[in-house]
Design a protein around this motif. Structure first.
Motif, PDB file in Angstrom:
ATOM      1  N   ASP A  93       0.764  -1.117   0.105  1.00 44.02           N
ATOM      2  CA  ASP A  93       0.010   0.115  -0.048  1.00 44.02           C
ATOM      3  C   ASP A  93       0.835   1.465   0.078  1.00 44.02           C
ATOM      4  N   ALA A  94       0.463   2.459   0.283  1.00 46.52           N
ATOM      5  CA  ALA A  94       1.168   3.672  -0.220  1.00 46.52           C
ATOM      6  C   ALA A  94       1.773   4.129   1.015  1.00 46.52           C
ATOM      7  N   CYS A  95       1.651   3.641   2.260  1.00 47.00           N
ATOM      8  CA  CYS A  95       2.274   4.089   3.557  1.00 47.00           C
ATOM      9  C   CYS A  95       3.695   4.029   3.383  1.00 47.00           C
ATOM     10  N   THR A 172      18.901  13.160   3.542  1.00 47.63           N
ATOM     11  CA  THR A 172      17.771  14.320   3.473  1.00 47.63           C
ATOM     12  C   THR A 172      17.588  14.948   2.125  1.00 47.63           C
ATOM     13  N   ALA A 173      18.668  15.445   1.793  1.00 46.56           N
ATOM     14  CA  ALA A 173      18.462  16.054   0.206  1.00 46.56           C
ATOM     15  C   ALA A 173      17.907  15.500  -0.708  1.00 46.56           C
ATOM     16  N   LEU A 174      18.468  14.115  -1.019  1.00 45.91           N
ATOM     17  CA  LEU A 174      17.720  13.239  -1.972  1.00 45.91           C
ATOM     18  C   LEU A 174      16.167  13.078  -1.625  1.00 45.91           C
ATOM     19  N   LEU A 175      16.054  12.696  -0.353  1.00 46.09           N
ATOM     20  CA  LEU A 175      14.735  12.529   0.260  1.00 46.09           C
ATOM     21  C   LEU A 175      13.545  13.648  -0.240  1.00 46.09           C
ATOM     22  N   THR A 176      14.324  14.931   0.133  1.00 49.75           N
ATOM     23  CA  THR A 176      13.644  16.027   0.025  1.00 49.75           C
ATOM     24  C   THR A 176      13.190  16.047  -1.739  1.00 49.75           C
ATOM     25  N   LYS A 177      14.084  15.803  -2.618  1.00 53.24           N
ATOM     26  CA  LYS A 177      13.887  15.996  -3.923  1.00 53.24           C
ATOM     27  C   LYS A 177      12.934  15.153  -4.308  1.00 53.24           C
ATOM     28  N   LEU A 178      12.886  13.632  -3.966  1.00 51.18           N
ATOM     29  CA  LEU A 178      11.905  12.847  -4.068  1.00 51.18           C
ATOM     30  C   LEU A 178      10.556  13.242  -3.745  1.00 51.18           C
ATOM     31  N   SER A 179      10.550  13.737  -2.531  1.00 50.02           N
ATOM     32  CA  SER A 179       9.175  14.292  -1.980  1.00 50.02           C
ATOM     33  C   SER A 179       8.598  15.319  -2.957  1.00 50.02           C
ATOM     34  N   GLN A 180       9.425  15.875  -3.650  1.00 54.88           N
ATOM     35  CA  GLN A 180       8.855  16.935  -4.708  1.00 54.88           C
ATOM     36  C   GLN A 180       8.609  16.641  -6.060  1.00 54.88           C
ATOM     37  N   ALA A 191       4.667  11.102  -1.646  1.00 54.74           N
ATOM     38  CA  ALA A 191       3.877  11.118  -0.070  1.00 54.74           C
ATOM     39  C   ALA A 191       4.520  10.370   1.055  1.00 54.74           C
ATOM     40  N   ALA A 192       5.057   9.228   0.753  1.00 51.23           N
ATOM     41  CA  ALA A 192       5.693   8.548   1.598  1.00 51.23           C
ATOM     42  C   ALA A 192       6.791   9.123   2.338  1.00 51.23           C
ATOM     43  N   VAL A 193       7.553   9.674   1.284  1.00 59.39           N
ATOM     44  CA  VAL A 193       9.010  10.293   1.562  1.00 59.39           C
ATOM     45  C   VAL A 193       8.521  11.511   2.524  1.00 59.39           C
ATOM     46  N   THR A 194       7.724  12.183   2.184  1.00 59.28           N
ATOM     47  CA  THR A 194       7.318  13.539   2.816  1.00 59.28           C
ATOM     48  C   THR A 194       6.799  12.946   4.253  1.00 59.28           C
ATOM     49  N   ARG A 195       6.343  12.093   4.641  1.00 60.67           N
ATOM     50  CA  ARG A 195       5.766  11.643   5.909  1.00 60.67           C
ATOM     51  C   ARG A 195       7.199  11.107   6.530  1.00 60.67           C
ATOM     52  N   ASP A 236      -3.698  12.087  12.884  1.00 59.28           N
ATOM     53  CA  ASP A 236      -2.722  11.854  11.699  1.00 59.28           C
ATOM     54  C   ASP A 236      -3.186  11.705  10.640  1.00 59.28           C
ATOM     55  N   ILE A 237      -2.553  12.034   9.590  1.00 57.64           N
ATOM     56  CA  ILE A 237      -3.028  12.092   8.002  1.00 57.64           C
ATOM     57  C   ILE A 237      -2.916  10.668   7.711  1.00 57.64           C
ATOM     58  N   PRO A 238      -3.829   9.864   7.041  1.00 61.25           N
ATOM     59  CA  PRO A 238      -3.700   8.609   6.353  1.00 61.25           C
ATOM     60  C   PRO A 238      -3.142   8.712   5.134  1.00 61.25           C
ATOM     61  N   PRO A 239      -2.469   7.526   4.676  1.00 62.77           N
ATOM     62  CA  PRO A 239      -2.276   6.338   5.454  1.00 62.77           C
ATOM     63  C   PRO A 239      -1.533   6.155   6.585  1.00 62.77           C
ATOM     64  N   HIS A 240      -1.597   5.527   7.856  1.00 61.93           N
ATOM     65  CA  HIS A 240      -0.714   5.554   8.640  1.00 61.93           C
ATOM     66  C   HIS A 240       0.545   4.493   8.440  1.00 61.93           C
ATOM     67  N   PHE A 241       1.707   4.729   8.800  1.00 66.48           N
ATOM     68  CA  PHE A 241       2.966   4.082   8.491  1.00 66.48           C
ATOM     69  C   PHE A 241       3.064   3.285   9.678  1.00 66.48           C
TER      70      PHE A 241
END
Length: 295
Positions: A93-95, A172-180, A191-195, A236-241
């Motif tokens: 799933d998407a969490c 963190t830099a790569l994860l931030t890039k992935l989140s965008q 969305a998962a990386v943003t969480r 908390d915002i779904p989906p919960h991890f």
């Protein structure tokens, strides 16, 4: 058809998937791949030992490191042999929990030269609201999804290796890039990386989102673990991890801070972080005097 190898996360999801009447073997992967010592791709023996120690500490000794190491060895052995099956099917799933696991498994499969697999990944299901993950599905609901599976493209395998590297190194830099990213090969990644980024210590409070929500619940008068869980789950915002083990770990961490933010009253100084004969009903959790919290 009997050679299908199904991989999923979570024992409840695995149990209901096994009851869905689909052909093949069901295998549940166990690990928290967004946290702890890691390396990108296939793990070395030293990394497996380090993860065993990390998971023993994460469960406060509820799981023994030797048992964990044996489990990890078995998992990677099964994954290495997955190519002998006629078909590999991944259910996720998407969490954050599932997405970090999915990227790791795809990266590992590719390293073993196994790139013929199918994926069923969802972030919702009709009639289930809020939707947090596959663990909410009944066997017949799993069966209804089977024909919606899609072959995993080479581009997705390559992208998964990048995501796995980001989580493994906690870059963190790569994860931030992935989140965008917009329209990435694995669409649930941003969305998962943003969480994950939200769980990193805040520059003002020093707390991650889950810690902040737990502390806010306690401040608002929730004194028992079950009431805190309900409050945090609603906020908390779904989906919960996360599940109860993760939340109890966060609450124990609030009590361990210097100075401590909360006090835990009960038969032990900490909440049990794994299966225990001690009832959670015997614990009271209170904000310490003179502590104010603003999120």
């Amino acid at each position: 058809m009997s050679k299908v190898f199904h991989i999923t996360s979570g024992d409840i999801a695995g149990e209901n998937l096994a009851k869905a009447g689909l052909p093949g073997e069901i295998f549940v992967w166990h690990d928290i791949l967004y946290d702890g010592p890691r390396q990108p791709g296939w793990p070395s023996e030293n990394i497996l030992k380090a993860r065993s120690l990390f998971l023993e500490e994460f469960t406060a000794g509820g799981l023994d490191r030797d048992y964990i190491l044996k489990t990890l060895h078995n998992q990677y052995q099964k994954l290495a042999e997955a190519g002998s099956h006629g078909k590999i099917m991944l259910w996720f799933d998407a969490c954050l929990f599932d997405q970090s696991m999915l990227s790791h498994l795809l990266a590992c499969l590719a390293l073993k030269g196994i790139q013929k697999a199918e994926l069923l990944c969802i972030n919702s299901f009709p009639g289930i609201e809020p939707f947090h993950g596959l663990g909410q599905l009944q066997p017949e609901q799993f069966a209804s999804l089977y024909n919606k599976r899609q072959p995993i493209a080479n581009e997705q395998f390559r992208f998964a290796a990048i995501v796995d590297k980001a989580f493994a190194t906690q870059d963190t830099a790569l994860l931030t890039k992935l989140s965008q990213m917009v329209n990435p090969p694995l669409p649930w990644t941003p969305a998962a990386v943003t969480r994950w980024l939200q769980e990193q210590p805040d520059s003002i409070t020093g707390l991650g989102r889950l810690e902040s929500l737990a502390l806010e619940a306690i401040q608002n008068g929730c004194e028992t673990p079950d009431k805190i869980f309900q409050s945090v789950s609603t906020a908390d915002i779904p989906p919960h991890f996360w599940g109860d083990t993760t939340l109890w770990t966060k609450i124990n961490g609030l009590a361990d801070r210097d100075p401590p933010l909360i006090g835990i009253e009960g038969p032990t100084k900490k909440l049990p972080q794994w299966e225990s004969q001690i009832s959670l009903k015997e614990f009271k959790i209170k904000l310490l005097p003179n502590h104010s919290f603003h999120r």
